[in-house]
Scaffold this motif. Sequence first.
Motif, PDB file in Angstrom:
ATOM      1  N   GLU A 210       1.042  13.701  -4.266  1.00 57.06           N
ATOM      2  CA  GLU A 210       2.331  13.114  -3.904  1.00 57.06           C
ATOM      3  C   GLU A 210       2.082  11.728  -3.330  1.00 57.06           C
ATOM      4  OE1 GLU A 210       4.324  15.730  -1.251  1.00 57.06           O
ATOM      5  OE2 GLU A 210       4.413  17.398  -2.691  1.00 57.06           O
ATOM      6  N   VAL A 211       3.084  10.883  -3.408  1.00 58.74           N
ATOM      7  CA  VAL A 211       2.953   9.507  -2.928  1.00 58.74           C
ATOM      8  C   VAL A 211       3.812   9.318  -1.692  1.00 58.74           C
ATOM      9  CG1 VAL A 211       3.206   7.068  -3.504  1.00 58.74           C
ATOM     10  CG2 VAL A 211       2.554   8.686  -5.279  1.00 58.74           C
ATOM     11  N   GLY A 212       3.199   8.774  -0.640  1.00 58.72           N
ATOM     12  CA  GLY A 212       3.944   8.482   0.574  1.00 58.72           C
ATOM     13  C   GLY A 212       4.774   7.213   0.410  1.00 58.72           C
ATOM     14  N   LYS A 213       5.432   6.843   1.473  1.00 54.13           N
ATOM     15  CA  LYS A 213       6.279   5.647   1.448  1.00 54.13           C
ATOM     16  C   LYS A 213       5.433   4.398   1.201  1.00 54.13           C
ATOM     17  CE  LYS A 213       9.562   3.029   4.271  1.00 54.13           C
ATOM     18  NZ  LYS A 213      10.217   2.918   5.602  1.00 54.13           N
ATOM     19  N   ARG A 214       5.941   3.537   0.335  1.00 53.07           N
ATOM     20  CA  ARG A 214       5.239   2.275   0.068  1.00 53.07           C
ATOM     21  C   ARG A 214       5.459   1.314   1.229  1.00 53.07           C
ATOM     22  NH1 ARG A 214       7.307   3.704  -5.066  1.00 53.07           N
ATOM     23  NH2 ARG A 214       5.623   4.222  -6.503  1.00 53.07           N
TER      24      ARG A 214
ATOM     25  N   LEU B  73      -5.420   5.671   1.108  1.00 46.90           N
ATOM     26  CA  LEU B  73      -4.482   4.571   0.902  1.00 46.90           C
ATOM     27  C   LEU B  73      -4.850   3.801  -0.351  1.00 46.90           C
ATOM     28  CD1 LEU B  73      -4.044   3.118   4.507  1.00 46.90           C
ATOM     29  CD2 LEU B  73      -2.539   4.693   3.290  1.00 46.90           C
ATOM     30  N   VAL B  74      -3.848   3.461  -1.135  1.00 52.46           N
ATOM     31  CA  VAL B  74      -4.023   2.618  -2.311  1.00 52.46           C
ATOM     32  C   VAL B  74      -3.321   1.304  -2.051  1.00 52.46           C
ATOM     33  CG1 VAL B  74      -3.594   2.360  -4.775  1.00 52.46           C
ATOM     34  CG2 VAL B  74      -4.112   4.601  -3.858  1.00 52.46           C
ATOM     35  N   HIS B  75      -4.051   0.197  -2.182  1.00 52.19           N
ATOM     36  CA  HIS B  75      -3.476  -1.139  -1.993  1.00 52.19           C
ATOM     37  C   HIS B  75      -3.320  -1.803  -3.357  1.00 52.19           C
ATOM     38  CE1 HIS B  75      -4.168  -1.117   2.420  1.00 52.19           C
ATOM     39  NE2 HIS B  75      -5.211  -0.372   2.089  1.00 52.19           N
ATOM     40  N   GLY B  76      -2.164  -2.419  -3.590  1.00 51.68           N
ATOM     41  CA  GLY B  76      -1.903  -3.071  -4.871  1.00 51.68           C
ATOM     42  C   GLY B  76      -1.201  -4.398  -4.701  1.00 51.68           C
ATOM     43  N   LEU B  77      -0.825  -4.993  -5.837  1.00 55.72           N
ATOM     44  CA  LEU B  77      -0.274  -6.350  -5.844  1.00 55.72           C
ATOM     45  C   LEU B  77       1.244  -6.394  -5.752  1.00 55.72           C
ATOM     46  CD1 LEU B  77      -2.519  -7.994  -8.595  1.00 55.72           C
ATOM     47  CD2 LEU B  77      -2.921  -7.793  -6.140  1.00 55.72           C
ATOM     48  N   GLY B  78       1.886  -5.232  -5.652  1.00 54.16           N
ATOM     49  CA  GLY B  78       3.338  -5.223  -5.545  1.00 54.16           C
ATOM     50  C   GLY B  78       3.880  -3.839  -5.827  1.00 54.16           C
TER      51      GLY B  78
ATOM     52  N   SER C 256       0.842  -1.199   0.000  1.00 56.13           N
ATOM     53  CA  SER C 256       0.000   0.000   0.000  1.00 56.13           C
ATOM     54  C   SER C 256       0.872   1.242   0.000  1.00 56.13           C
ATOM     55  CB  SER C 256      -0.934   0.001   1.214  1.00 56.13           C
ATOM     56  OG  SER C 256      -0.184   0.091   2.413  1.00 56.13           O
ATOM     57  N   ALA C 257       0.262   2.341  -0.402  1.00 58.65           N
ATOM     58  CA  ALA C 257       0.937   3.643  -0.366  1.00 58.65           C
ATOM     59  C   ALA C 257      -0.115   4.707  -0.128  1.00 58.65           C
ATOM     60  CB  ALA C 257       1.692   3.910  -1.665  1.00 58.65           C
ATOM     61  N   SER C 258       0.272   5.778   0.562  1.00 53.71           N
ATOM     62  CA  SER C 258      -0.666   6.879   0.786  1.00 53.71           C
ATOM     63  C   SER C 258      -0.603   7.848  -0.394  1.00 53.71           C
ATOM     64  CB  SER C 258      -0.326   7.605   2.089  1.00 53.71           C
ATOM     65  OG  SER C 258       1.001   8.088   2.057  1.00 53.71           O
TER      66      SER C 258
END
Length: 774
Positions: free
Chosen positions: A499-503, A474-479, A436-438
């Motif tokens: 902007e994208v936060g830490k994965r 939050l965005v959750h993904g497969l990798g 996930s990433a914010s």
Amino acid sequence: MAVVAHIDSGKTTLTESILFETSYLTATGSVDTGSTTTDFLPAERERGITIQSASIPVKWQGWTFNLIDTPGHADFGMEVESASRVVDGAVVLIDSVEGVEAQTKGVWRQLDRYHVPTRIVFLNKLDRPGASFSNSIKSLLSHRLHPKPTALTLPVASFDPHSYNVAEPGIEGLVDLVQWEVWRWPGEGEQKYTRTALPRNVDELANSGLFPEGHPLLPELATARQSLLENLSMSSESLMDTLLCLPSTPSAYLSVETSTILPEIRALTLSNEILPVLCGSAIKGIGTEIVLDYVGHLLASPLDVPHDKQSPKSPVRLLAWKVGWDKRKGWMTFVRVYSGMPDVYNWRMGLTDGAGTLKRQSSVFNITRNQKEKVSKLLLLYANEAEEVEELSFGSVGVVLGLKYTRTGDTLVAPASKVIESTVSRVITPPQAVMSASIIPQSHGDLEPVQEALHALSRTDPSVRIESQEGQLLVHGLGQLHLEIVEGRLRDEWNVNFEVGKRRVSYREGLGPGAQKEKGDSWQTELHGKPVNVIVWMKIRALDPLEKGNPAWDDNVVIDKDGKPYPSPESFARPDDPMASIARGISDALSNSPHTSLPLSHLHIQITGHRYPEEFPSSVLAGASAYILRNHIREFGPGPVMEPFIRVKVTVNEDSLGKVVNDLTENGGQIQDLAADTTTASGGEDEMEAYSADLVYIAPEWLSPSSSSLSESNTGARLKRSIYALAPLSQMLDYSNRLRALSGGHGLFEMANAGFHEVSESRKLEILKEIGRA
């Protein structure tokens, strides 16, 4: 049909070769230069990988194939998942240097899950040094893909016998054991291939001039055909009778006509008793036409799989297997037509006019969403180019424009048939998110556009899960790669500012050690000023170690009072169904633990009954079931924390082996196997024995000269070692840099998801601190 495989096995290259041979292209593109037809997204051309499935209808020898090129990377497994739901057959590519790989087994399981009835294996890259036809067949057995891989063609590495003696890699031709003919491809600057029938007599075969005198393949051809026919006859009484009537001569098996063999192979392929195996080199176009021939002869057509009986009054039924967004066309819904043609005879004759076909400017009913939809245009999509058509008939794969509510996996029918519940197609289940990433909008004014873009993206890719947690998006993904592509698509396709936060790795919580209390199954509230008492009875426990979770419920198991699987919220046709309301409530409660806010997994929940006042809407069951389930989970107490693990295969030189093994173990990895032969090692994924080779023709090792020389002489080229390990994903995010330093730049690795595993108490404390819960 779908073209599926592990990453870098040559799927897109084979697709490009097929488009060239079917005259769709006048020249083939290259993955390396970013000029292929089906990899048209900027990110695909930049990275040289396939990110999304692309569909192209092609015609060959009177057949029409809907060809779907799929990604090989596990981060885009949803694309394979959705394509597997609608195809009748698949061509599975295997790199003949590497054999069966991690994602090969992954896509094979996806095909199994959606009951894809027919498959053909294509052993690709036989022109590369180290490629092995026989080891690739062995790897199909050792990895248990099928007990009867059946070679229909043999490779001719060279028509010069000397090349076999000096271990020269390459492929110049193929022998078709069924059609009993030899194909010879020319060298640079020469004309197109030649295709010649082989003599039906052993003596004439040796003196035919098709192979030079003393060519090592000559004595093997009769043996290979005899093995093919004898192995087929073990599953076919009619072919067995034919062979028993043959004279006892060396040439007897060569005399059996193709017209006798081919129907038997087709029947055995349709019943999954054999797995046809072809071979060649996609980048050189060697074997492409043979693949097309056997796809037409052997893979299932829409008439070979279970389907609704068709008549002039058959109502339209479609499955939306993918939804995409285009800046000019808007929402594009990829559909497969499962019903709605005038009759089978007309379909066979190519006549599609009739009341049952899907026509443009018509209406359909989405029974998954309970919404009426308007079809504005119908398209046949050729990768990124579209051809507008008037209608789509039974078996067609096309694109519908104008649908507002439809999502991946939805079923659409003619409005008159919307009450038929049996027409709901099986839901397409997204793989589990593991990272996930914010997403942080750059300003307050960007918040709404970012939210709209995220929800639009999740409609095109259901494996992307959007969550709002403590004021964060939050965005959750497969990798990691999947999240990088999501970030790029948000910027390029939706032009939003963020902007994208830490994965971070996505974690899960299991059920605590406590016990379920009795009389905890009621919920009291007020609705319209009136008191409401709702009861949902449920039994809860943790899954046993050997029990498998349901992917539709994020690896939980939810069943009804009779022990039958409880449908997920997305699979209900009517949202006012009481069961649908309970399913929504259960899903909401499982998405957020009361202890850690982590999603819950590995729970077994049985809904044994419910009761609510009939004067209130059934939607009260959603809030009640969520409240009741959360209360029970609180009573059990905090449970174990689980994190995603991966299966990793690392290939390094012998002198780097110790350093790489130490690094893996120091970072929480568990070494499962060390192997020198990459095509046959199991990787420790299961303890089951390989399938027996008793009824399988295994060609001699020298058939692939460069491979046989490597196995016979322990030269420096064979000092590579493969390490198979199970490791936590969180410790492997920067592994490419670590491996480069440990191996002097000579190490290679590949990863595949291995599900969620419980962690130790010390690791659990680290995770809780990381997410701010300790």
